[in-house]
Design an enzyme around this catalytic site. Sequence first.
Site, PDB file in Angstrom:
ATOM      1  N   LEU A 156       0.712  -1.392  -0.245  1.00 19.62           N
ATOM      2  CA  LEU A 156      -0.814   0.184  -0.052  1.00 19.62           C
ATOM      3  C   LEU A 156       1.008   1.609   0.059  1.00 19.62           C
ATOM      4  O   LEU A 156       1.902   1.473   0.619  1.00 19.62           O
ATOM      5  CB  LEU A 156      -0.436   0.064   1.356  1.00 19.62           C
ATOM      6  CG  LEU A 156      -2.133  -1.299   1.634  1.00 19.62           C
ATOM      7  CD1 LEU A 156      -2.634  -1.365   2.540  1.00 19.62           C
ATOM      8  CD2 LEU A 156      -3.082  -0.437   0.382  1.00 19.62           C
ATOM      9  N   ASP A 157       0.560   2.377  -0.756  1.00 17.63           N
ATOM     10  CA  ASP A 157       1.318   3.508  -1.036  1.00 17.63           C
ATOM     11  C   ASP A 157       1.205   4.140   1.101  1.00 17.63           C
ATOM     12  O   ASP A 157      -0.003   4.152   1.530  1.00 17.63           O
ATOM     13  CB  ASP A 157       0.730   4.723  -1.496  1.00 17.63           C
ATOM     14  CG  ASP A 157       0.910   4.492  -3.272  1.00 17.63           C
ATOM     15  OD1 ASP A 157       1.897   3.698  -3.130  1.00 17.63           O
ATOM     16  OD2 ASP A 157       0.207   4.464  -4.154  1.00 17.63           O
TER      17      ASP A 157
END
Length: 319
Positions: free
Chosen positions: A64-65
């Site tokens: 996930l960013d």
Amino acid sequence: MDAPASSPPEDAGASAASSTTALDTSVADGIVIVDKPAGVTSHTVVARVRRLAGTRKVGHAGTLDPMATGVLVVGLNRATRLLGHLQLADKSYDATILLGATSSTDDADGEITVTASPEALASVTASAIEAAVEAYRGPISQIPSKVSAIKVDGKRAYERVRAGEEVELKARSVTISRYDVLDIRTVAGGIEVDISVDCSSGTYIRALARDLGADLNVGGHLTALRRTRVGAFDMSSAHTLEDLGESFTMLPIAEVAADTFPRFDADAEQAAAIRTGRPLPGLKLTAGVQTAMFDPDGTFLALYEPHGPLAKPTAVFVS
């Protein structure tokens, strides 16, 4: 990346959450479902879990960013070998798209490169948004974001972009099984669209935002992203890092395997063969699907797939 929605079944997380058990993490093999906070990398979450668990062998499935929040699947010890298989599961996301501005990274962390005129924005109606979204339901061909973690000639695409290189990524086939528009509202500088998506592994939500804006001729980028499900595990299974600091809990590897894959209970003779990764004849396993193999005592042994008349291992988890 935004998890190639990657980026490696509907909402079966409740059964997994009900079996969460406090374990001796120094010897346990299992999965922790973390509710990742905003502003930190997935790697930072893994480092924190490593300290909390007191074990070095920790990994995660589906990056996930930093901007994104929600379900991050973290594996401990032998369960790290299961992560690549879990990453291939379908995923669910809630997100907000801002129409009216194009970003260099297709999300709010990038530089705004183009903004739409008030006249162009005025032409974007709710029915136009719904019609544009309809085109992305079902199997689609999607070009990932240029700042994704996809490797191009051995180097991550985002690394090449940051170095000033031009990157052209190939389109890939993905499936959007649900793409719901939850809310549309006018804000300063554009139109915000809240969406909820179920998609196959490899889907980029940032690319959905980019493409929706392009189709409406006003540009668009992602301003919020929350992953709510990875395969069988949803937010009901998730723990914040603060909660894990107070009481570290995980899902044992056998329960994760049983919740994620079809189950085959081997007899003693079959289990002995599975432990050494030997092919097995005569098993009626589902073609193209990995099956979790268990011994008569309920110990998770391996993942097997059918190959002609034989079932062969894709991964063995015990010796």
